[in-house]
Write a protein that holds these residues in place. Structure first.
Motif, short mmCIF file in Angstrom:
data_model
loop_
_atom_site.label_atom_id
_atom_site.label_comp_id
_atom_site.label_asym_id
_atom_site.label_seq_id
_atom_site.Cartn_x
_atom_site.Cartn_y
_atom_site.Cartn_z
N ALA A 26 0.83 -1.21 0.00
CA ALA A 26 0.00 0.00 0.00
C ALA A 26 0.86 1.26 0.00
N THR A 27 1.91 1.26 0.81
CA THR A 27 2.81 2.40 0.86
C THR A 27 3.46 2.65 -0.49
N CYS A 28 3.95 1.58 -1.07
CA CYS A 28 4.67 1.69 -2.35
C CYS A 28 3.78 2.30 -3.42
N LEU A 29 2.55 1.84 -3.51
CA LEU A 29 1.66 2.27 -4.59
C LEU A 29 0.99 3.61 -4.32
N TYR A 30 0.46 3.78 -3.12
CA TYR A 30 -0.39 4.94 -2.86
C TYR A 30 0.38 6.21 -2.54
N MET A 31 1.72 6.12 -2.54
CA MET A 31 2.53 7.33 -2.43
C MET A 31 2.96 7.82 -3.82
N MET A 32 2.54 7.13 -4.87
CA MET A 32 2.85 7.55 -6.23
C MET A 32 1.83 8.58 -6.71
N GLN A 33 2.11 9.16 -7.89
CA GLN A 33 1.17 10.13 -8.45
C GLN A 33 0.05 9.41 -9.19
N GLY A 34 -1.18 9.75 -8.84
CA GLY A 34 -2.33 9.11 -9.44
C GLY A 34 -3.44 8.98 -8.42
N THR A 35 -4.60 8.55 -8.87
CA THR A 35 -5.74 8.35 -7.98
C THR A 35 -5.73 6.91 -7.47
N PRO A 36 -5.69 6.70 -6.14
CA PRO A 36 -5.64 5.35 -5.59
C PRO A 36 -7.00 4.65 -5.67
N TYR A 37 -6.96 3.36 -5.99
CA TYR A 37 -8.15 2.50 -5.98
C TYR A 37 -7.89 1.35 -5.01
N ILE A 38 -8.78 1.22 -4.04
CA ILE A 38 -8.71 0.14 -3.06
C ILE A 38 -9.83 -0.84 -3.37
N TYR A 39 -9.51 -2.12 -3.45
CA TYR A 39 -10.54 -3.13 -3.69
C TYR A 39 -10.98 -3.74 -2.36
N GLN A 40 -12.27 -3.95 -2.21
CA GLN A 40 -12.82 -4.41 -0.92
C GLN A 40 -12.02 -5.57 -0.33
N GLY A 41 -11.62 -5.43 0.92
CA GLY A 41 -10.84 -6.45 1.61
C GLY A 41 -9.36 -6.24 1.52
N GLN A 42 -8.91 -5.45 0.55
CA GLN A 42 -7.49 -5.14 0.43
C GLN A 42 -7.01 -4.41 1.66
N GLU A 43 -7.89 -3.57 2.23
CA GLU A 43 -7.53 -2.79 3.41
C GLU A 43 -7.45 -3.65 4.66
N LEU A 44 -7.78 -4.95 4.54
CA LEU A 44 -7.60 -5.90 5.65
C LEU A 44 -6.44 -6.85 5.38
N GLY A 45 -5.88 -6.77 4.18
CA GLY A 45 -4.87 -7.76 3.79
C GLY A 45 -5.48 -9.12 3.51
N MET A 46 -6.69 -9.14 2.93
CA MET A 46 -7.32 -10.42 2.57
C MET A 46 -6.46 -11.14 1.54
N THR A 47 -6.48 -12.48 1.60
CA THR A 47 -5.55 -13.30 0.82
C THR A 47 -6.28 -14.14 -0.23
#
Length: 569
Positions: free
Chosen positions: A351-372
């Motif tokens: 999450a850190t690597c991607l969402y600190m880049m330039q662009g609009t972040p997209y989170i997919y449901q469960g990603q914010e829990l680290g679902m596998t």
């Protein structure tokens, strides 16, 4: 650079069938979404992208639409939708509809009419061709295996379907089709929706002669063969004039087969077409050539090369979208991180690597829990048409054994992202009181929202902090990107620069410690975020606590497994 609200927003994708079931039928629904809006508000997101809820026979999980202005019965009613939209807006959350207009369902009234006769008024709403040398009109393949053509005996012709045979492609060269689509989009905007995510929009314009393509693993040319056709930009500019300029919308196009040069046209800052596109080059870094079905692990250098090319290539010209996951991709922590011992650390690092880049972040449901990813045991566990068709086709042709194909599906199947959201450790992860439409990942007792909301160092709270930092520091949104250490196989490091402000992001993509020599200008910086709460004993005096509770940075820095750190000066 021009500032826009959609550049500063964070988007959360909801796959309704798997999010929350309010009535116990085992299928997520609109009322279930409404009941969880406070959860999304707490996370801090600004926009919901809602996967299709339209009326559909459900051959491809709702991406086969039979009525664009009705709600699928399983999901509820239009009144339920209106209530959800109002409730989201009350919380300051915008809502984006999934626009699926490359194709319809074969049960849509347009196609029902189209197949009746060659002179039917709706005939040219779709792409019909006669046989060629006794076979399909060309060698294009469907995304879901097999040929992209289906023979119809009623008129002795074939119709084109780049996806399921129940998803005939619309003929966008017909002005009547475009008018129908634009009217429907305006109807949704009048309802109050805030924009559109446009499904495979790069495929709507086909080359008039429909030429053969290069055959792939199954003998058919890639379904991306028709991408970026001769009139696609013309049609999107027409859409902009007749629909999108009527409101302050957010638009993102799913652009299969898009190149960097094409993306500059789709998402250029002059606002003539779309705000941004989804490109998929970084989703192919672990492909085995043209074959996605493998267990190949990516080389970090390939990922850095792709991400950097898009960051620098669109700089000051167009806008990036940032995603690791969606309903068509496996879980990122299982794919690019470590879903065992370092699951939480690697989920936070990604999450850190991607969402600190330039662009609009997209989170997919469960990603914010680290679902596998999910330990599917046999092909009967799957619901995804793509996975099921590929299994039978490739094992039937002897390309892979059944055991191999099951391993590949457990790694890459879209169903990994489609199992029920894990709300708590109760039966069925709190998703439904009934029988879920697809199996629940058995690790829900350990990985669930209730547990993470209660724990300060959870993946959820880390995502929450990342979202907050994007709102507090303009450099994260608007700063220019520059890569460090392009040849490192272990570390992804880059800087963001906006005026006098500079940000350094360092991520260890391995399960081993990794040494990093921090640029001198950052040694007096402030740590914005890191995924290890306290400096760990590493044999190196890389970080020490100062009296005010911040950290003192020293070289060389020894990164822990899957450690991520962001430093601002």
């Amino acid at each position: 650079m021009e500032k826009k609200w959609w550049k500063e927003s964070v988007v959360y994708q909801i796959y309704p069938r798997s999010f929350c079931d309010s009535n116990g039928d085992g299928i997520g629904d609109i009322r279930g979404i409404t009941s969880k809006l406070d959860y999304l508000k707490e996370l801090g997101i600004d926009v919901i992208w809602l996967s299709p809820v339209y009326q559909s026979p459900n051959d491809d999980n709702g991406y086969d639409i039979s009525d664009y202005q009705a709600i699928m019965e399983e999901f509820g009613t239009m009144e339920d939708f209106d209530e959800m939209l109002a409730a989201a807006h009350e919380r300051g959350i915008r809502l984006v509809m999934d626009l699926v207009v490359n194709h319809t369902s074969d049960e849509h009234r347009w196609f029902v009419e189209s197949r009746k006769s060659t002179d039917n008024p709706y005939r040219d709403y779709y792409i019909w061709r006669p046989a060629k040398d006794g076979k399909e009109p060309n060698n294009w393949g469907s995304c879901f295996s097999g040929p992209a053509w289906e023979y119809d005996s009623e008129t002795d012709m074939y119709y084109l379907h780049l996806f399921s045979k129940k998803q005939p492609d619309l003929n966008w060269d017909n002005p009547a089709v475009r008018e129908e689509v634009f009217q429907m989009m305006n109807w949704w905007l009048d309802k109050g929706v805030d924009g559109f995510r446009m499904d495979v929009i790069s495929l709507i314009s086909k080359k008039p002669d429909l030429p053969d393509g290069i055959p792939g693993i199954n003998g058919y040319a890639s379904f991306n063969e028709p991408a970026n056709g001769p009139h696609v930009h013309e049609y999107l500019q027409e859409m902009r004039e007749k629909v999108l300029n009527r409101a302050d919308t957010i638009t993102v196009g799913e652009c299969s087969g898009v190149t960097l040069e094409e993306a500059k046209k789709y998402a250029r800052s002059d606002g003539r077409e779309l705000n941004m596109v989804f490109q998929f080059e970084h989703m192919d870094v672990d492909a085995d050539g043209t074959n996605k079905w493998s267990e190949k692990k990516m080389d970090l250098r390939d990922l850095k090369n792709v991400m950097t090319r898009w960051q620098k290539g669109l700089e000051d010209i167009a806008w990036n979208s940032l995603f690791w996951e969606n309903h068509d991709q496996p879980r990122s922590v299982s794919r690019f991180g470590n879903d065992g011992r370092y699951r939480e650390a690697s989920a936070k690092m990604l999450a850190t690597c991607l969402y600190m880049m330039q662009g609009t972040p997209y989170i997919y449901q469960g990603q914010e829990l680290g679902m596998t990813n999910v330990p599917f045991e046999n092909i009967e566990d799957f619901r995804d048409l793509d996975s099921i068709n590929a299994y039978h086709e490739l094992t039937g042709q002897g390309v892979f054994s059944k055991e191999e194909m099951m391993r590949f599906l457990r790694y890459k199947s879209r169903d990994n992202a489609r199992t029920p959201f894990q709300w708590n450790d109760k039966e069925n992860a709190g998703f439904t009181s009934g029988t879920p439409w697809i199996m629940v990942n058995p690790n829900y007792k350990e990985i669930n929202a209730q547990e993470q909301l209660a724990r300060d160092d959870s993946v959820f709270h880390y995502f929450q902090k990342l979202i907050r930092l994007r709102k507090e520091h303009e450099v994260i949104v608007y700063g220019t990107y520059d890569l460090l250490l392009p040849d490192s196989k272990e570390i992804y490091a880059y800087t963001r620069t906006l005026g006098e402000t500079k940000l350094l992001v360092v991520c260890n993509f391995t399960a081993e410690q990794a040494e990093f020599e921090m640029p001198g200008e950052f040694l007096d910086g402030k740590i914005l975020i890191r995924n290890y709460d306290e400096p760990k004993a590493s044999g190196k005096d890389d970080i020490s606590s100062s009296e005010n509770g911040s950290a003192e940075l020293k070289n060389p820095m020894m990164l822990m497994p899957y450690e991520a750190v962001a430093v601002i000066v």
